[in-house]
Scaffold this motif. Structure first.
Motif, short mmCIF file in Angstrom:
data_model
loop_
_atom_site.label_atom_id
_atom_site.label_comp_id
_atom_site.label_asym_id
_atom_site.label_seq_id
_atom_site.Cartn_x
_atom_site.Cartn_y
_atom_site.Cartn_z
N TYR A 11 0.80 -1.24 0.00
CA TYR A 11 0.00 0.00 0.00
C TYR A 11 0.84 1.28 0.00
CZ TYR A 11 -3.49 -3.47 1.22
OH TYR A 11 -4.30 -4.59 1.23
N GLY A 12 2.15 1.13 0.05
CA GLY A 12 3.03 2.32 0.03
C GLY A 12 2.88 3.19 1.26
N GLU A 13 2.44 2.58 2.34
CA GLU A 13 2.25 3.33 3.59
C GLU A 13 2.87 2.58 4.76
OE1 GLU A 13 -1.93 3.87 4.11
OE2 GLU A 13 -2.09 5.37 2.53
N ASP A 14 3.31 3.34 5.74
CA ASP A 14 3.88 2.75 6.96
C ASP A 14 2.72 2.37 7.88
OD1 ASP A 14 5.02 2.26 9.43
OD2 ASP A 14 6.45 3.91 9.31
N LEU A 15 2.65 1.11 8.25
CA LEU A 15 1.56 0.64 9.12
C LEU A 15 1.51 1.42 10.44
CD1 LEU A 15 -0.71 -1.38 9.80
CD2 LEU A 15 1.06 -2.97 10.59
N LEU A 16 2.67 1.73 11.00
CA LEU A 16 2.69 2.46 12.28
C LEU A 16 2.09 3.85 12.14
CD1 LEU A 16 6.17 1.30 13.53
CD2 LEU A 16 4.04 0.96 14.77
N LYS A 17 2.36 4.50 11.00
CA LYS A 17 1.78 5.83 10.77
C LYS A 17 0.26 5.73 10.61
CE LYS A 17 5.75 8.35 9.04
NZ LYS A 17 6.56 8.67 7.86
N GLN A 18 -0.16 4.67 9.96
CA GLN A 18 -1.60 4.44 9.79
C GLN A 18 -2.28 4.22 11.14
OE1 GLN A 18 -2.56 4.71 6.56
NE2 GLN A 18 -4.68 4.73 7.28
N LEU A 19 -1.64 3.43 12.01
CA LEU A 19 -2.17 3.20 13.36
C LEU A 19 -2.24 4.52 14.13
CD1 LEU A 19 -0.21 -0.07 14.22
CD2 LEU A 19 -2.68 0.08 13.85
N ASP A 20 -1.23 5.34 13.93
CA ASP A 20 -1.15 6.65 14.58
C ASP A 20 -2.35 7.52 14.17
OD1 ASP A 20 0.21 8.37 16.28
OD2 ASP A 20 1.22 9.39 14.62
N LYS A 21 -2.69 7.46 12.90
CA LYS A 21 -3.81 8.25 12.38
C LYS A 21 -5.16 7.74 12.88
CE LYS A 21 -2.22 8.75 7.87
NZ LYS A 21 -2.53 8.55 6.44
N GLU A 22 -5.29 6.43 12.98
CA GLU A 22 -6.59 5.81 13.23
C GLU A 22 -6.95 5.65 14.70
OE1 GLU A 22 -8.78 4.93 10.86
OE2 GLU A 22 -7.49 5.43 9.16
N LEU A 23 -5.94 5.49 15.55
CA LEU A 23 -6.20 5.14 16.95
C LEU A 23 -5.90 6.30 17.89
CD1 LEU A 23 -4.56 1.57 16.92
CD2 LEU A 23 -6.86 2.23 16.19
N THR A 24 -6.39 6.18 19.13
CA THR A 24 -6.15 7.26 20.10
C THR A 24 -5.85 6.68 21.49
OG1 THR A 24 -8.52 7.36 20.59
CG2 THR A 24 -7.67 8.95 18.98
N ASN A 25 -5.29 7.54 22.31
CA ASN A 25 -5.12 7.31 23.75
C ASN A 25 -4.36 6.00 24.08
OD1 ASN A 25 -6.50 9.70 24.11
ND2 ASN A 25 -8.48 8.68 24.14
N ASP A 26 -4.78 5.34 25.17
CA ASP A 26 -4.05 4.16 25.65
C ASP A 26 -4.11 2.99 24.68
OD1 ASP A 26 -3.27 5.31 28.14
OD2 ASP A 26 -5.31 5.04 28.86
#
Length: 314
Positions: free
Chosen positions: A57-72
């Motif tokens: 997908y040409g994207e970093d999974l960690l950056k995607q998680l950063d965008k999608e998730l929040t808090n703890d």
């Protein structure tokens, strides 16, 4: 000793990546899908997922998680998804910037990892932060804390089981002399803890107890002294890490208001290492299973991810 549960048969990595992509698409993130995949994959599998996701997908999974998730929930998922060395590098770097519990985190990483794990964490630190962990520890700590922590993070211990009983006896005597004089920051005392193999330290401390009647940590007891508390924790990490981690979890959960930082750190770093032993120590000490204590103290997706990693799900 790991509490991780991995499905059999394991889905192809391409399918895991598709499912994660699906979890991020449309209205609202599908957190349950993320937990069902990342909460049930080991280090090698997660690494492959990250690489395949980036290629596909040409994207970093960690950056995607950063965008999608929040808090703890975001914190536990991201820490868990990281490679162990990267995770330790990030935790250590955060610790050099904080006052609260930072010394403990640095000591924990230095003393509960193998020599190679510590070396890999320091290499990851170079890559991520363009400087060394040693220089940051030397810069951000002072006094007795620096005297203890700097040699601990510089250490590369022998990992074998060979023990020299002559050294164990002489160093037990030396430790007793220094502690009797309250010379807790003595360079020989620190040298022994920072350089000897864990097997050698164990032999020395067993001899200490047999010869002088007390466990060394009893002789280092002073509730109000932060340096002594760190020294006791260092000893525990070197010889009984499961008891050390049990105490960190107990304090994190039994506080008024959960210490999510400590809870997240221990679960993310130990789930694949020795969480089974830590759970046994926790139940023995607290008479309730760790899963029950976590479920009582946390909620939502954060709770579900923690429970997945400690090997229990609703």
């Amino acid at each position: 000793m790991s509490t991780l549960t991995i499905p059999h048969p394991l889905p192809p990595v391409s399918e895991d990546c598709e499912q994660l992509r699906e979890a991020f698409s449309g209205w609202g993130t599908k957190e349950g899908l993320i937990i069902s995949i990342l909460g049930h994959r080991n280090a090698a599998q997660k690494k492959l997922i990250r690489e395949t996701y980036a290629e596909t997908y040409g994207e970093d999974l960690l950056k995607q998680l950063d965008k999608e998730l929040t808090n703890d929930f975001e914190r536990i998922v991201k820490l868990w998804t990281l490679d162990a060395a990267e995770r330790d590098a990030i935790l250590a770097n955060e610790a050099t910037k904080k006052w609260t519990s930072s010394n403990q985190v640095l000591m924990e990483i230095a003393c509960t990892r193998t020599s190679n794990e510590l070396l890999h964490a320091k290499q990851a630190y170079h890559v991520h932060f363009k400087k060394s962990l040693e220089e940051d520890v030397a810069h951000h700590t002072n006094g007795d804390f620096r005297k203890l922590l700097y040699p601990l993070v510089c250490s590369y211990r022998y990992e074998g089981t060979e023990v020299n009983m002559t050294i164990a006896k002489s160093e037990a005597k030396l430790l007793h002399e220094k502690i009797s004089k309250k010379a807790y920051n003595d360079e020989d005392l620190i040298r022994i803890l920072a350089t000897r193999s864990k097997a050698q330290i164990n032999a020395t401390l067993n001899h200490y107890k047999n010869e002088f009647g007390n466990d060394i940590n009893k002789d280092l007891k002073d509730e109000k002294d932060e340096y002594l508390a760190l020294l006791r924790a260092t000893v525990k990490c070197l010889v009984r890490p499961e008891k050390y981690f049990e105490k960190v979890l107990r304090l994190a959960i039994n506080k008024t208001g959960t210490d999510e930082g400590a809870l997240t750190r221990v679960v993310a770093t130990r789930a694949e290492v020795d969480m089974k032993i830590i759970k046994e120590a926790f139940q023995q000490r607290n008479t309730v299973p760790l899963e029950k204590a976590i479920a009582k103290d946390t909620t939502g997706d954060y709770e579900k991810m923690l429970l997945a990693l400690v090997g229990h799900e609703e």
